[in-house]
Write a protein that holds these residues in place. Structure first.
Motif: not given
Ligand SMILES: [K+]
Ligand SMILES: [K+]
Lengths: 273, 273
Positions: B94-115
């Motif tokens: 769950y925590t990494s999913s929330a971090v992922f959601a934050a990287t989406v809205v900020t458009t940082i998009g690290y891409g270490n996790l992707c759907p």
């Protein structure tokens, strides 16, 4: 008593309410991603473990340590194929360096290529420091130019000024889907992606999120040849698409801020009564 | 006759000149990256080929085909370790999913996790469609709030209004380096990066480029334990850093546009004379 009235009574500053909406949005998004992807993660792991078992059976001399060593060697350089007839052409050749520079200034940052030397990393920082503002200025100018010179968009702008309502952004949203459909078909044909993957790639690119899980023009298949017009088409699509999206995002922000100040005014009116 | 006069005589529209500056900037950047990284690429390849040779000698049953199979299996899921005692915890928890959601809205998009599921990808598109504008509005509000309530920044703003000159942005640039130094030291200690790598990570994150080559809190070392305050500090740093940077980028854009309109006015004056 509803939540809204409670907030109203407690006189919570609007910036805190906005922050709360934002936090809730991100956390709910996190839950959805977790539910959607977590299950698949489990399936993937069982497939992976099965594949690993098969590998160990096919190559009996290979133990856990050997597997780790092979994977570590291959992972030491992302995108570097382990193929026998490897040539340098797939890596930092000039065209891919120019594409890389473009992904820096647009802040897409796919990350399939990254600078690994200290000099490259420091140069990247200063290159972006001046390149990103320049990119924003250019895209804004191009966006305004499109708005001024394309009759259809101009009609929409006049329409939106005359009918100050919510239908205009939906109108442009429709226009935008048109802007997405042609690239989607091209990517589906050229890259062999499904339509949903192509849509996802288009959106992730133009929103400048740029995960780098799908990057057009960088197929893992070394036999894949792209036509000459492909890179030119892609560059134009990204450039004009970003200018177009800058217009739309500015509109969305205007609408959200109008909505916010509208709510604020209504609340002030209620307080005065 | 200089290039500037030639352009002036030919009455090239300023949008074309701006486009030319932009193209030149990106292409020169491409050359520098190519020169800086291309050489290293060659060295890396020879090291990789040597490592591969060693592997093939250590595990004689493994041929080229076997190597490819192992790498392909491992690469099928980025970030999925081949370790024996693999648990799901490192993946879409769950925590990494929330971090992922934050990287989406900020458009940082690290891409270490992707759907990877179609549902996840389509949800990601709609999640970003509303999340990115919301994020921009929140960051702008927070930026304005900081500007209004922090006395030092307020002094700077007054200064810049009174002394309408170029020293104000350099002033804020200095402030910004301060904003970079504390996170740099923290990342250097926690992640074991060099200072230049930490600076690079800070900049790539706050500029929302987000290559994903360095991601704080996702060490490959499974024994690495992060302190509890680490994720909270990181989230706050990204949030306030982005708000701060939004201020600075807006200032840079204002300066560039002022410079542009200043040049335009001067040219018009010259034409009138
Ligand atoms: K990005
Ligand atoms: K990115």
């Amino acid at each position: 008593m509803g939540l809204k009235e409670m907030f109203h009574l407690a006189r919570v500053p609007s910036i805190l309410m906005l922050g709360l909406v934002y936090m809730t949005y991100v956390l709910i998004g996190g839950v959805v991603f977790w539910k959607l992807e977590g299950d698949l993660g489990e399936k993937d792991i069982s497939v992976l473990l099965q594949n690993k078992k098969n590998l160990l059976m096919t190559y009996p001399c290979l133990n856990q340590e050997g597997l780790d060593a092979v994977v570590l060697t291959a992972a030491s350089k992302a995108g570097l194929s382990f193929k026998n007839n490897y040539t340098k052409s797939g890596f930092w050749k000039y065209t891919s360096s120019a594409v890389f520079a473009a992904t820096v200034v647009t802040t897409i940052g796919y990350g399939n290529l990254c600078p690994t030397t200290s000099a490259g990393q420091i140069f990247c920082v200063f290159f972006a420091l001046f390149g990103i503002p320049l990119n924003v200025v250019v895209l804004n100018r191009v966006g305004k130019y499109i708005l001024k010179h394309l009759s259809y968009t101009f009609t929409w702008e006049k329409y939106s000024l005359e009918h100050d309502n919510m239908s205009a952004p939906f109108h442009i949203l429709l226009q935008k889907f048109l802007f997405f459909i042609v690239p989607m078909i091209v990517f589906q044909l050229q890259e062999g992606w499904t339509y949903s993957q192509a849509l996802y790639y288009c959106f992730i690119t133009l929103s400048t999120i740029g995960f780098g899980d799908f990057v057009a023009g960088t197929s893992y298949n070394p036999d894949k040849m792209y036509p000459d017009w492909y890179s030119v088409l892609m560059a134009s699509w990204i450039f004009f698409g970003l200018a177009w999206l800058a217009l739309i995002i500015n509109h969305s922000i205007d609408i959200l801020e109008q909505l916010n100040s509208h709510l604020k005014r209504r609340r002030q009116k209620q307080e005065e009564e």
